[in-house]
Design a protein around this motif. Structure first.
Motif, mmCIF file in Angstrom:
data_model
loop_
_atom_site.group_PDB
_atom_site.id
_atom_site.type_symbol
_atom_site.label_atom_id
_atom_site.label_comp_id
_atom_site.label_asym_id
_atom_site.label_seq_id
_atom_site.Cartn_x
_atom_site.Cartn_y
_atom_site.Cartn_z
ATOM 1 N N THR A 1 -0.337 -11.868 3.003
ATOM 2 C CA THR A 1 0.384 -13.115 2.764
ATOM 3 C C THR A 1 -0.628 -14.176 2.376
ATOM 4 O OG1 THR A 1 2.083 -12.539 4.395
ATOM 5 C CG2 THR A 1 1.932 -14.845 3.726
ATOM 6 N N ARG B 1 4.381 -19.471 -0.369
ATOM 7 C CA ARG B 1 3.843 -18.259 0.227
ATOM 8 C C ARG B 1 4.002 -17.097 -0.758
ATOM 9 N NH1 ARG B 1 5.799 -17.488 6.275
ATOM 10 N NH2 ARG B 1 7.822 -17.449 5.216
ATOM 11 N N ARG C 1 3.485 -12.814 -1.158
ATOM 12 C CA ARG C 1 3.280 -11.568 -0.418
ATOM 13 C C ARG C 1 3.063 -10.413 -1.392
ATOM 14 N NH1 ARG C 1 7.423 -12.949 4.507
ATOM 15 N NH2 ARG C 1 5.793 -13.452 6.020
ATOM 16 N N TRP D 1 10.556 -9.160 3.837
ATOM 17 C CA TRP D 1 9.889 -10.363 3.333
ATOM 18 C C TRP D 1 10.892 -11.498 3.129
ATOM 19 C CZ3 TRP D 1 6.692 -7.821 -1.197
ATOM 20 C CH2 TRP D 1 5.617 -7.109 -0.651
#
Length: 376
Positions: free
Chosen positions: A88, A220, A222, A365
């Protein structure tokens, strides 16, 4: 030289063709072939470890080309928990690694032997096959209409697809080269098209012909561990990443689904819209039949150019609850691959298939828990 037909939707024949393609799924006359239900696995976070800050030293590569032989073409689905772990990246440059466990009581994933097709002739121009079959999406009605409205730009030069009110799927190579994050990931943004009529014009200025872009910062990012520092035959199968926006958007998004076999797609066709680099400022749509498939990749000859990477590949999937065909994202367009089978080289454009394990990972997620991670 390959002809380049940059078709806009203003052309009557294109409007008619798109009308047929965009008819509601319920009018499909093809009878669904139901597959025996398989239990969807669940990802359980095990530990989250802090990592050093990213250097953002990688260079974005928009034209990804890989090679595969029989060993990677015929391999079973990767159930290595290490590959399903994920990094992340936060907006301040910090990052973490989350290891995961699998709820093995829910896993029932029989190996599906991929089909083998006859060898094909070598193509003359990579990523464009014969006459260019792409369509430029123009006009307020189409740009803001579903499913075209789910396509967004990524500031590193790729495309993404809206999969929730705050999440965008794209290709992992658009933000990470396998060793480090690309320079543009430091201040990653997602671009929403604003049609010309909404842009407005000031007195005395010429009208705006092309849509503008409204950029939103990413909070964010991922990326699956299977993409990071893995051998090519493994990392290619994990070429996807999820971006979380700083605030929700108000546009429709497309739901995810485990990728069925091509026989269980309406018309055996896939579709995707992206921002191809040879048509700057334009959203480009295409569709084509699935040529071949392995456990992790969809092989096809949809025309595409750099910049289309990260596009959400969707098909019409039968929805048992709604009893109709629904458009759902079943993969992410990655790039181009040379496939060597029985001494014959074949070239394809490829998309990463959403297997049950990948679906479980992406769903975790998005939702942050396994309770909501049931296939829609």
């Amino acid at each position: 030289m390959v002809p380049n037909r940059a078709l806009g939707l203003a052309h009557p024949c294109c409007v008619g063709l798109l009308f047929l393609l965009l008819l509601p799924s319920s009018v499909s006359v093809r009878e669904p072939r139901h597959q025996s239900p398989a239990h969807l696995p669940s990802l359980i976070p095990h530990a989250t470890l802090p990592l050093s800050r990213s250097r953002f030293s990688a260079k974005a590569q928009l034209d990804l080309t890989t090679h595969c032989n029989e060993s990677c073409y015929h391999k079973e689905e990767d159930m290595d928990k290490e590959h399903l772990a994920f990094e992340t990246l936060y907006a301040d440059g910090s990052r973490t690694l989350t290891t995961v466990d699998l709820d093995e009581n829910e896993i029932e994933l029989p190996f599906r032997q991929p089909k083998v097709t006859a060898p094909r002739h070598k193509r003359l121009k990579r990523q464009i096959y014969g006459s260019d079959g792409r369509f430029n999406i123009r006009g307020d009605h189409f740009l803001l209409d579903y499913p075209f409205s789910t396509a967004v730009r990524i500031s590193t030069g790729c495309t993404g697809v809206l999969v929730s009110q705050q999440h965008v799927l794209t290709a992992a190579h658009c933000v990470h080269d396998g060793k480090d994050y690309v320079k543009g990931a430091r201040k990653l943004r997602v671009g929403f098209l604003i049609p010309p009529s909404i842009n407005g014009t000031r007195l005395g200025q010429a009208p705006v012909k092309k849509p503008l872009v409204r950029w939103v910062r990413v909070k964010r990012t991922r990326v699956p561990k299977g993409w990071i520092q893995g051998p090519q035959e493994v990392s290619m199968d994990f070429d996807y990443a999820l971006l979380e926006l700083r605030w929700p958007h108000r546009r429709p998004f497309m739901r995810l689904a485990v990728a069925p076999t091509s026989d269980n797609l309406a018309g055996k066709r896939i579709h995707f819209s992206g921002f191809d680099s040879d048509r700057p400022g334009e959203l480009v749509y295409r569709f084509c039949p699935v040529e071949d498939e392995s456990n992790d990749l969809i092989y096809q000859h949809c025309d595409a150019r750099p910049g289309a990477s990260g596009s959400g590949v969707y098909g019409r999937v039968w929805d048992d609850a709604l009893e109709r065909w629904e458009r759902k994202v079943i993969g992410i367009f990655s790039g181009h691959q040379w496939l060597e089978i029985n001494g014959e080289n074949r070239d394809y454009n490829v998309a990463v298939r959403f297997t049950p394990l990948k679906f479980a990972q992406i769903c975790y997620w998005v939702h942050g828990n396994k309770v909501d991670c049931n296939q829609d």
